[in-house]
Motif scaffolding. Structure first.
Motif, short mmCIF file in Angstrom:
data_model
loop_
_atom_site.label_atom_id
_atom_site.label_comp_id
_atom_site.label_asym_id
_atom_site.label_seq_id
_atom_site.Cartn_x
_atom_site.Cartn_y
_atom_site.Cartn_z
N PRO A 279 54.51 42.13 30.32
CA PRO A 279 53.69 42.22 31.12
C PRO A 279 53.54 43.32 31.44
O PRO A 279 54.56 44.78 31.14
N GLN A 280 52.96 44.33 32.92
CA GLN A 280 52.25 46.23 34.06
C GLN A 280 52.28 44.90 35.16
O GLN A 280 52.56 43.90 35.43
N SER A 281 53.05 46.21 35.75
CA SER A 281 52.90 45.88 37.51
C SER A 281 51.07 46.71 38.17
O SER A 281 50.46 47.56 37.07
N GLY A 282 51.22 46.41 39.57
CA GLY A 282 50.00 47.14 39.74
C GLY A 282 48.80 46.80 39.05
O GLY A 282 48.40 45.86 38.74
N PRO A 283 47.69 47.93 39.72
CA PRO A 283 46.81 47.81 38.95
C PRO A 283 46.37 47.09 37.30
O PRO A 283 45.55 46.58 37.21
#
Ligand code: PFF
Length: 447
Positions: A279-283
């Motif tokens: 998982p990444q954050s933001g855009p």
């Protein structure tokens, strides 16, 4: 002329929940939870939301509903015309700054909705090609600008129609729809093979990860997610009927915001893990990882459309709340017509937003204090000004206004006995706990 107001309890509630539920819920909360100890973080988040953020929410609500004025005039009039009005003015300006860059991201959602409708993700079958697609899009000058214009225009048109027929009606239709869309994706996501790892990521409690930084992250997220310190709750509260119960409305908004954040987590993380991704954050999460997931999952084309409609709706119900703060100010203080105020503010936010948009491409090398224009505004407003706005709000209510007036507003003239019973605790939280907690997170963010 009679001041506009919300037409119903449900209308006021969904409008406030609409302001609260936004990109913050969909792209930041799920990631923060996973990063900071899963269920342990959720427990901290819930405690802080209800012990610190709810009293701040109630404080904004009291100022707005007591004064029945825009943010600037509310601070001015309730303080007998003192310098507090400048704090009011700050809370009028900050949401405009946030709106300008929020609208850029809103524009990206429009573009990605269009891409999903034309099934552009199918066939783009590696994560790195999704990344390239996103980077190419944001760094190109024209299309992001056009999409920012579309998003800003739609937000402005809704606000232009008015409180009851514009903001309230839109929220009444869209918020339940948003709820069902996110819920449907969550249910689908849970059925994917391998979804369990995403559920573990979200809910496995790891108390060793709870330290000062995690608490600061939880509190910062709760502030942004509940739209605190931006004058929006205050402004919406000024349209709420005097008969309504402030504690009920505030708690219901905080609970809905939390529910949305959790369901968004369950919609997103199991799907991400089911396809073996990090998982990444933001855009990066919503414009790279998720489109890739959609391109791989069965019926992903449809899920993508539902997701980007949801993202767009969540962003719109938040953006209209930011715009209304300054519209109310211009209409009531500067005697603009609603249409005129909307037109002027559209122009202002369009220009600032355009600079933010271009900072991903042609203006990438232009830095303010070492940051790109977008990052500078984001950091200034969501770290510094939001904290300042919230701190000033609780200090104003706790130390400047009369306790008897707050009691009167909070209990509807003493008629709400349950509120009367908890007033002592609330007062203590507003006066001592909230200001100290806000200062503590602010300082910990600087270290
Ligand atoms: N609460 C919104 C979100 O979580 O995305 C963001 C927001 C809306 C911030 C309205 C400030 C505001 F005035």
């Amino acid at each position: 002329m009679k001041r506009e107001s919300f037409g119903s309890r449900f209308g006021a509630l969904v409008a406030m929940a609409g302001s609260a539920v936004g990109l913050g819920n969909l792209w930041r909360f799920p990631y923060l939870v996973g990063e900071n100890g899963g269920a342990a973080f959720i427990i901290v988040y819930i405690l802080l939301s209800f012990l610190i953020c709810l009293p701040i929410f109630v404080s904004e609500f009291v100022i707005g509903r007591r004064s029945q004025k825009n943010a600037y005039a509310a601070f001015r009039d309730l303080s007998g015309g003192s310098a507090w009005k400048w704090i009011g003015l700050v809370t009028v300006i900050v949401p405009l700054i946030v709106l300008s860059y929020y609208s850029v991201i809103g524009g990206w959602s429009v573009e990605y909705l269009l891409k999903s409708i034309t099934f552009s993700f199918t066939g783009t079958d590696t994560l790195s090609s999704m990344k390239t697609m996103f980077t190419d899009f944001v760094s190109s000058p024209w299309i992001p600008l056009l999409m920012h214009t579309v998003f800003m225009l739609v937000s402005t048109l809704i606000v232009m129609v008015g409180i009851k027929d514009g903001i309230e009606k839109f929220s009444k239709v869209m918020m339940p729809l948003l709820f069902f869309m996110v819920l449907a994706i969550a249910i689908y996501s849970l059925t994917l093979p391998g979804a369990g790892k995403g559920v573990d990521y979200l809910f496995n409690p790891d108390f060793s990860k709870i330290d000062g930084k995690a608490c600061a992250a939880a509190l910062g997220q709760a502030f942004f997610s509940l739209s605190l310190g931006f004058g929006t709750i205050l402004t919406y509260a000024s349209y709420v009927d005097k008969k309504e119960n402030i504690m009920f409305q505030s708690t219901a908004t905080a609970v809905s915001d939390l529910m949305f954040a959790l369901i968004a987590g369950v919609a997103i993380m199991p799907a991400v893990f089911a396809f073996g991704l990090n998982p990444q954050s933001g855009p990066g999460l919503v414009f790279e990882t998720l489109p890739y997931v959609f391109s791989q999952m069965p019926a992903g084309g449809i899920v993508a459309i539902v997701f980007f409609v949801a993202l767009l709706v969540a962003a719109l119900t938040s953006s209209i709340s930011m715009l209304e703060v300054a519209v109310a100010y211009l209409v009531e203080e500067k005697k603009f017509s609603r249409t005129g105020a909307c037109a002027v503010l559209f122009a202002v936010c369009w220009v600032v937003g355009a600079l933010c948009s271009l900072s991903f491409g042609p203006l990438a090398d232009f830095k303010i204090a070492g940051r790109s224009i977008f990052d500078f505004f984001d950091n200034l407003s969501s770290n510094v000004l939001m904290t300042l706005g919230s701190l000033m709000t609780v200090l104003f209510v706790g130390w400047r206004l009369k306790k008897t007036d707050i009691y009167d507003e909070f209990t509807n003239g003493g008629t709400l006995s349950a509120n009367a019973k908890i007033f002592g605790v609330l007062w203590f939280l507003i006066r001592y706990v909230c200001p100290l907690a806000i200062i503590a997170i602010f300082v910990s963010g600087l270290i």
